[in-house]
Design a protein around this motif. Structure first.
Motif, PDB file in Angstrom:
ATOM      1  N   TYR A  67       0.809  -1.245  -0.088  1.00  0.00           N
ATOM      2  CA  TYR A  67      -0.027   0.003   0.272  1.00  0.00           C
ATOM      3  C   TYR A  67       0.755   1.280  -0.054  1.00  0.00           C
ATOM      4  O   TYR A  67       1.969   1.294   0.428  1.00  0.00           O
ATOM      5  N   GLU A  68       0.360   2.400  -0.399  1.00  0.00           N
ATOM      6  CA  GLU A  68       0.766   3.697  -0.330  1.00  0.00           C
ATOM      7  C   GLU A  68      -0.227   4.894  -0.214  1.00  0.00           C
ATOM      8  O   GLU A  68      -1.576   4.544  -0.555  1.00  0.00           O
ATOM      9  N   ILE A  69       0.220   5.763   0.354  1.00  0.00           N
ATOM     10  CA  ILE A  69      -0.842   6.717   0.707  1.00  0.00           C
ATOM     11  C   ILE A  69      -0.440   8.015  -0.127  1.00  0.00           C
ATOM     12  O   ILE A  69       0.537   8.489  -0.079  1.00  0.00           O
ATOM     13  N   VAL A  70      -1.315   8.512  -1.230  1.00  0.00           N
ATOM     14  CA  VAL A  70      -1.239   9.476  -2.357  1.00  0.00           C
ATOM     15  C   VAL A  70      -2.240  10.294  -2.251  1.00  0.00           C
ATOM     16  O   VAL A  70      -3.423  10.235  -2.335  1.00  0.00           O
TER      17      VAL A  70
ATOM     18  N   GLY B  69      -3.632  11.958   0.413  1.00  0.00           N
ATOM     19  CA  GLY B  69      -4.757  11.677   1.489  1.00  0.00           C
ATOM     20  C   GLY B  69      -5.607  10.566   1.036  1.00  0.00           C
ATOM     21  O   GLY B  69      -6.723  10.468   1.590  1.00  0.00           O
ATOM     22  N   VAL B  70      -5.022   9.716   0.097  1.00  0.00           N
ATOM     23  CA  VAL B  70      -6.153   8.558  -0.171  1.00  0.00           C
ATOM     24  C   VAL B  70      -5.079   7.358  -0.076  1.00  0.00           C
ATOM     25  O   VAL B  70      -4.141   7.407  -0.593  1.00  0.00           O
ATOM     26  N   LEU B  71      -5.536   6.158   0.657  1.00  0.00           N
ATOM     27  CA  LEU B  71      -4.831   5.062   0.724  1.00  0.00           C
ATOM     28  C   LEU B  71      -5.018   4.247  -0.689  1.00  0.00           C
ATOM     29  O   LEU B  71      -6.048   4.087  -0.878  1.00  0.00           O
ATOM     30  N   HIS B  72      -4.046   3.721  -1.101  1.00  0.00           N
ATOM     31  CA  HIS B  72      -3.991   2.606  -2.188  1.00  0.00           C
ATOM     32  C   HIS B  72      -3.510   1.388  -1.628  1.00  0.00           C
ATOM     33  O   HIS B  72      -2.350   1.335  -1.547  1.00  0.00           O
ATOM     34  N   TYR B  73      -4.545   0.482  -1.767  1.00  0.00           N
ATOM     35  CA  TYR B  73      -4.087  -0.839  -1.313  1.00  0.00           C
ATOM     36  C   TYR B  73      -4.060  -1.616  -2.511  1.00  0.00           C
ATOM     37  O   TYR B  73      -5.060  -1.905  -3.290  1.00  0.00           O
ATOM     38  N   PHE B  74      -2.975  -2.493  -3.043  1.00  0.00           N
ATOM     39  CA  PHE B  74      -2.763  -3.151  -4.034  1.00  0.00           C
ATOM     40  C   PHE B  74      -2.626  -4.540  -3.870  1.00  0.00           C
ATOM     41  O   PHE B  74      -2.144  -4.940  -2.786  1.00  0.00           O
ATOM     42  N   VAL B  75      -3.325  -5.501  -4.655  1.00  0.00           N
ATOM     43  CA  VAL B  75      -3.574  -6.916  -4.189  1.00  0.00           C
ATOM     44  C   VAL B  75      -3.640  -7.720  -5.619  1.00  0.00           C
ATOM     45  O   VAL B  75      -4.257  -6.897  -6.487  1.00  0.00           O
ATOM     46  N   GLN B  76      -3.155  -8.905  -5.930  1.00  0.00           N
ATOM     47  CA  GLN B  76      -3.239  -9.641  -7.074  1.00  0.00           C
ATOM     48  C   GLN B  76      -3.940 -11.050  -6.710  1.00  0.00           C
ATOM     49  O   GLN B  76      -3.512 -11.425  -5.725  1.00  0.00           O
ATOM     50  N   TYR B  77      -4.757 -11.260  -7.615  1.00  0.00           N
ATOM     51  CA  TYR B  77      -5.325 -12.570  -7.640  1.00  0.00           C
ATOM     52  C   TYR B  77      -5.058 -13.525  -9.008  1.00  0.00           C
ATOM     53  O   TYR B  77      -5.479 -12.913  -9.934  1.00  0.00           O
ATOM     54  N   ASN B  78      -4.149 -14.223  -8.646  1.00  0.00           N
ATOM     55  CA  ASN B  78      -3.788 -14.985  -9.842  1.00  0.00           C
ATOM     56  C   ASN B  78      -3.985 -16.428  -9.754  1.00  0.00           C
ATOM     57  O   ASN B  78      -3.793 -17.228  -8.594  1.00  0.00           O
ATOM     58  N   TYR B  79      -4.477 -17.255 -10.742  1.00  0.00           N
ATOM     59  CA  TYR B  79      -4.936 -18.585 -10.603  1.00  0.00           C
ATOM     60  C   TYR B  79      -4.904 -19.234 -12.068  1.00  0.00           C
ATOM     61  O   TYR B  79      -5.218 -18.590 -13.105  1.00  0.00           O
ATOM     62  N   TYR B  80      -5.028 -20.523 -11.855  1.00  0.00           N
ATOM     63  CA  TYR B  80      -5.103 -21.319 -13.159  1.00  0.00           C
ATOM     64  C   TYR B  80      -6.760 -21.593 -13.391  1.00  0.00           C
ATOM     65  O   TYR B  80      -7.429 -21.889 -12.300  1.00  0.00           O
ATOM     66  N   ALA B  81      -7.246 -21.596 -14.686  1.00  0.00           N
ATOM     67  CA  ALA B  81      -8.759 -21.899 -14.951  1.00  0.00           C
ATOM     68  C   ALA B  81      -8.889 -22.515 -15.965  1.00  0.00           C
ATOM     69  O   ALA B  81      -7.859 -22.499 -17.074  1.00  0.00           O
ATOM     70  N   TYR B  82      -9.652 -23.482 -16.477  1.00  0.00           N
ATOM     71  CA  TYR B  82     -10.214 -24.182 -17.593  1.00  0.00           C
ATOM     72  C   TYR B  82     -11.082 -23.151 -18.313  1.00  0.00           C
ATOM     73  O   TYR B  82     -11.967 -23.149 -17.790  1.00  0.00           O
TER      74      TYR B  82
END
Length: 140
Positions: free
Chosen positions: A102-105, A107-120
């Motif tokens: 995360y970072e604060i820019v 006056g706003v919090l930016h929370y970064f997250v990734q969702y990676n997965y295998y799928a058919y």
């Protein structure tokens, strides 16, 4: 699939925060109520691995707009709670968040997250040619 992940994120945010913070997914309106969240898909990609098996990557930025006068402390507390986004329920499966930061820019919090997965991924069935006949003649 992306909508399932966004729904999973919003449901998890609602469970992590007891106060009545609103979560937006379609963009933050001009007269929004603080505190609130905005879930934004930054980037999505897919890579074919084998036949109809794909590796899907989804990067999100969860914005948090604080609602008190002590904004920095509130944003750091929110970032600690947002670590709970490590596991979300998406559709009928559990997804694990990675690369969380995360970072604060401004006056706003930016929370970064990734969702990676295998799928058919199912491919559209193509009608196959039934038969073919070739006539090759020389002369007349």
């Amino acid at each position: 699939m992306v909508n399932d992940i966004i729904n999973g994120i919003t449901i998890k945010i609602d469970s992590l925060f007891d106060d009545n913070a609103v979560t937006y997914t379609e963009g933050v309106e001009q007269d929004f109520q603080e505190p609130c969240f905005y879930v934004k898909l930054l980037r999505a990609s897919q890579k074919q691995v084998l036949n109809n098996r794909y590796y899907l990557e989804h990067s999100f930025d969860v914005h948090y707009f604080p609602g008190t006068a002590d904004k920095n402390a509130e944003m750091h507390d929110a970032a600690s709670k947002l670590a709970g986004l490590e596991y979300i329920t998406s559709g009928d499966s559990l997804k694990r968040g990675t690369r969380m930061s995360y970072e604060i820019v401004d006056g706003v919090l930016h929370y970064f997250v990734q969702y990676n997965y295998y799928a058919y991924l199912t491919k559209e069935e193509v009608e196959r040619m039934q038969n073919i006949s070739v006539h090759n003649g020389i002369g007349g």
